[in-house]
Design an enzyme around this catalytic site. Structure first.
Site, PDB file in Angstrom:
ATOM      1  N   ARG A  62      39.906  39.644  36.400  1.00  0.00           N
ATOM      2  CA  ARG A  62      39.007  40.575  35.699  1.00  0.00           C
ATOM      3  C   ARG A  62      37.655  40.010  35.306  1.00  0.00           C
ATOM      4  O   ARG A  62      36.842  40.731  34.738  1.00  0.00           O
ATOM      5  CB  ARG A  62      39.653  41.164  34.428  1.00  0.00           C
ATOM      6  CG  ARG A  62      40.837  42.020  34.693  1.00  0.00           C
ATOM      7  CD  ARG A  62      41.174  42.893  33.514  1.00  0.00           C
ATOM      8  NE  ARG A  62      41.630  42.151  32.350  1.00  0.00           N
ATOM      9  CZ  ARG A  62      42.007  42.728  31.213  1.00  0.00           C
ATOM     10  NH1 ARG A  62      41.974  44.031  31.100  1.00  0.00           N
ATOM     11  NH2 ARG A  62      42.425  42.014  30.200  1.00  0.00           N
ATOM     12  N   ASP A  63      37.399  38.733  35.536  1.00  0.00           N
ATOM     13  CA  ASP A  63      36.103  38.156  35.159  1.00  0.00           C
ATOM     14  C   ASP A  63      35.645  37.153  36.219  1.00  0.00           C
ATOM     15  O   ASP A  63      35.193  36.059  35.912  1.00  0.00           O
ATOM     16  CB  ASP A  63      36.209  37.494  33.785  1.00  0.00           C
ATOM     17  CG  ASP A  63      34.845  37.250  33.139  1.00  0.00           C
ATOM     18  OD1 ASP A  63      33.871  37.941  33.503  1.00  0.00           O
ATOM     19  OD2 ASP A  63      34.757  36.360  32.275  1.00  0.00           O
TER      20      ASP A  63
END
Length: 179
Positions: A62-63
């Site tokens: 997610r990052d």
């Protein structure tokens, strides 16, 4: 309690892109392809992790951003900062409506609440674009403008910013950035 982490001597991908932009232009294509392949291998490893019973952990980073990718002195790529990673086996649910990660790298589907491993592959496409062009893709004047761009902006082929990018590489990046 403590956390022990490997020390990786070398720049982040963000630093590499910035250095190349000031010196040679974009990151050379063979280097870009090598880094993209290593990044995909690392994400595949995380995405396919299983527990001791063979059940998928459902890990999604997610990052995935250039600042969260280290390039060791020996050329090996290391994905760091799994602090926002989401595992389907987690007992604590994320707060609905809260988007985690850097807005310029968040997939359009994630903006609408759909979260699966494809959000990490979208980020790979953005990173490849940035490596090939030394330009940020979705930078807006603020977070709201950036999210609007991610969701709606026509995505230019990397060759529009760097004519040396061949059609095959354009197609690969655009496939990763397919909404």
């Amino acid at each position: 309690y403590f956390i022990a982490m490997e020390y990786v001597r070398g720049p982040t991908l963000k630093q590499l892109v910035e250095h190349c932009a000031l010196t040679v232009g974009s990151v050379p294509q063979p280097v870009t392809l090598n880094l993209a392949a290593q990044l995909c291998d690392a994400l595949d490893h995380a995405h396919n992790r299983c527990d001791e019973h063979g059940i998928s952990l459902g890990i999604i980073h997610r990052d995935v951003t250039p600042a969260n990718i280290l390039l060791a002195d020996n050329g090996l790529l290391k994905v760091i900062d799994f602090g926002l990673a989401k595992a389907t086996s987690q007992t604590e649910e994320s707060v609905a409506g809260i988007i985690k990660g850097k807005f310029g790298y968040i997939a359009p589907e994630y903006l609408h609440g759909r979260l699966d491993r494809r959000v990490d592959l979208w980020a790979v496409g953005i990173i490849m674009y940035e490596l090939l062009t030394s330009r940020r893709l979705f930078d807006g004047v603020d977070d709201l403008d950036t999210m609007r761009r991610v969701a709606q902006m026509p995505i230019p082929r990397p060759s529009m910013a760097n004519p040396a990018v061949p059609p095959e590489l354009d197609a690969l990046v655009m496939r990763a950035l397919d909404r």
